[in-house]
Design a protein around this motif. Sequence first.
Motif, PDB file in Angstrom:
ATOM      1  N   VAL A  81       0.835  -1.202   0.000  1.00 38.24           N
ATOM      2  CA  VAL A  81       0.000   0.000   0.000  1.00 38.24           C
ATOM      3  C   VAL A  81       0.875   1.260   0.000  1.00 38.24           C
ATOM      4  O   VAL A  81       0.618   2.213  -0.745  1.00 38.24           O
ATOM      5  CB  VAL A  81      -0.947  -0.002   1.215  1.00 38.24           C
ATOM      6  N   MET A  82       1.911   1.261   0.836  1.00 39.09           N
ATOM      7  CA  MET A  82       2.795   2.429   0.917  1.00 39.09           C
ATOM      8  C   MET A  82       3.532   2.650  -0.393  1.00 39.09           C
ATOM      9  O   MET A  82       3.645   3.793  -0.871  1.00 39.09           O
ATOM     10  CB  MET A  82       3.792   2.240   2.067  1.00 39.09           C
ATOM     11  N   GLU A  83       4.035   1.558  -0.993  1.00 34.60           N
ATOM     12  CA  GLU A  83       4.750   1.709  -2.255  1.00 34.60           C
ATOM     13  C   GLU A  83       3.816   2.153  -3.374  1.00 34.60           C
ATOM     14  O   GLU A  83       4.140   3.031  -4.175  1.00 34.60           O
ATOM     15  CB  GLU A  83       5.423   0.389  -2.649  1.00 34.60           C
ATOM     16  N   GLY A  84       2.624   1.545  -3.432  1.00 33.32           N
ATOM     17  CA  GLY A  84       1.660   1.920  -4.459  1.00 33.32           C
ATOM     18  C   GLY A  84       1.263   3.382  -4.356  1.00 33.32           C
ATOM     19  O   GLY A  84       1.177   4.082  -5.373  1.00 33.32           O
ATOM     20  N   PHE A  85       1.038   3.847  -3.135  1.00 36.01           N
ATOM     21  CA  PHE A  85       0.676   5.251  -2.935  1.00 36.01           C
ATOM     22  C   PHE A  85       1.819   6.180  -3.331  1.00 36.01           C
ATOM     23  O   PHE A  85       1.614   7.172  -4.042  1.00 36.01           O
ATOM     24  CB  PHE A  85       0.293   5.487  -1.474  1.00 36.01           C
ATOM     25  N   PRO A 138      -7.752   5.419  -2.203  1.00 44.89           N
ATOM     26  CA  PRO A 138      -7.552   3.990  -1.888  1.00 44.89           C
ATOM     27  C   PRO A 138      -7.160   3.731  -0.439  1.00 44.89           C
ATOM     28  O   PRO A 138      -7.362   2.622   0.071  1.00 44.89           O
ATOM     29  CB  PRO A 138      -6.422   3.581  -2.845  1.00 44.89           C
ATOM     30  N   LEU A 139      -6.600   4.739   0.231  1.00 44.04           N
ATOM     31  CA  LEU A 139      -6.231   4.569   1.638  1.00 44.04           C
ATOM     32  C   LEU A 139      -7.452   4.624   2.543  1.00 44.04           C
ATOM     33  O   LEU A 139      -7.387   4.247   3.718  1.00 44.04           O
ATOM     34  CB  LEU A 139      -5.238   5.661   2.054  1.00 44.04           C
ATOM     35  N   PHE A 140      -8.593   5.098   1.976  1.00 50.25           N
ATOM     36  CA  PHE A 140      -9.806   5.255   2.781  1.00 50.25           C
ATOM     37  C   PHE A 140     -10.988   4.467   2.234  1.00 50.25           C
ATOM     38  O   PHE A 140     -12.138   4.738   2.582  1.00 50.25           O
ATOM     39  CB  PHE A 140     -10.167   6.742   2.876  1.00 50.25           C
ATOM     40  N   ALA A 199       0.300  -0.920  -7.408  1.00 53.61           N
ATOM     41  CA  ALA A 199      -0.325   0.215  -8.081  1.00 53.61           C
ATOM     42  C   ALA A 199      -1.819   0.153  -7.814  1.00 53.61           C
ATOM     43  O   ALA A 199      -2.320  -0.817  -7.214  1.00 53.61           O
ATOM     44  CB  ALA A 199      -0.036   0.145  -9.580  1.00 53.61           C
ATOM     45  N   PRO A 200      -2.570   1.171  -8.253  1.00 49.55           N
ATOM     46  CA  PRO A 200      -4.033   1.069  -8.135  1.00 49.55           C
ATOM     47  C   PRO A 200      -4.533  -0.210  -8.795  1.00 49.55           C
ATOM     48  O   PRO A 200      -4.089  -0.584  -9.879  1.00 49.55           O
ATOM     49  CB  PRO A 200      -4.516   2.324  -8.884  1.00 49.55           C
ATOM     50  N   ASP A 201      -5.468  -0.873  -8.143  1.00 50.30           N
ATOM     51  CA  ASP A 201      -5.946  -2.183  -8.586  1.00 50.30           C
ATOM     52  C   ASP A 201      -7.052  -2.021  -9.624  1.00 50.30           C
ATOM     53  O   ASP A 201      -8.167  -1.626  -9.302  1.00 50.30           O
ATOM     54  CB  ASP A 201      -6.466  -2.963  -7.380  1.00 50.30           C
ATOM     55  N   TRP A 202      -6.730  -2.336 -10.894  1.00 53.96           N
ATOM     56  CA  TRP A 202      -7.754  -2.237 -11.933  1.00 53.96           C
ATOM     57  C   TRP A 202      -8.395  -3.584 -12.243  1.00 53.96           C
ATOM     58  O   TRP A 202      -9.244  -3.680 -13.120  1.00 53.96           O
ATOM     59  CB  TRP A 202      -7.185  -1.614 -13.201  1.00 53.96           C
TER      60      TRP A 202
END
Length: 306
Positions: free
Chosen positions: A68-72, A128-130, A145-148
């Motif tokens: 999550v941290m890396e993706g953000f 995405p964090l919320f 990355a954002p999950d598509w």
Amino acid sequence: MASFTGPAIVLNATVILVTLMHKELRQPLNYALVNMASADLGTAMTGGVLSVVNNAQGYFSLGRTGCVMEGFAVSLFGITSLCTVALIAVERMFVVCKPLGQIIFQKKHAVGGIAVSWLWSLFWNLPPLFGWGRYELEGVGTSCAPDWHNQDPKNVSYIVAYFAVCFAVPFALILASYTKLMWTLHQVSKLTCLEGGAVAKGEMKVASMVVLMVLTFLISWLPYASLAMLVVYNPKVEIHAFVGTVPVYLAKSSTVFNPIIYIYLNKQFRKYAVPFLLCCKEPLDDEEASEAATTVEISPSKVSPA
């Protein structure tokens, strides 16, 4: 990935360092270039380095929180860089075409544009964090990355909105700004006749750089955006993990292309950056016109991309 990450770190860090070292480079029209170098350096450090390490290990080693941290972080830096490319196009258009009259481009305008690029990116990467959307492993499973792929309605709505405002809007601004800029140059070239065809030469230099900038943007980001939209609208499509990784690497390759096209082809930065890289003490004495200079001058008797 290492072939992109190493040069990206060196080139973008050099831009930031030479700007800090030389007052001549700290001009409002160069702020966006340095901002892009900072964002690209952030992408290379967070996404590039981690991808190289994880690829060597064969898996993502930082766990769910690390993903999550890396993706953000990668998304924040990446979209900021993408928005800055659009910002550069808009700034050039305003300086050349003067749509607001004789307003002089000042430090406050440059800082305002940079603030917008970061806030825009932050605004669209925080959801995405919320709970609206999420960050997930992508490609071969060594970066996030954002999950598509997730077909939950909330996630799909986020992905559609994300790529509309973080890809389509910046690209529209780039096309509109450079179209207006090229039209202005063309009109001036028709009204002005200079010895040796200086107007036509200046117009061609700017035109070639505009084409290069737009093509680089499309090569870097269009495959990534297209693949994401394909998966969203056709969730049953089967995409091999390695095929899904190629657009990811192309998007991250912009961290190398950007400093070369926007900065190292700019005679102001080249004068100081090249000697810095070569460990020379004296700046280059480069008087020839740069195809990628920060501004384009237009007066009743002059058109040049310098």
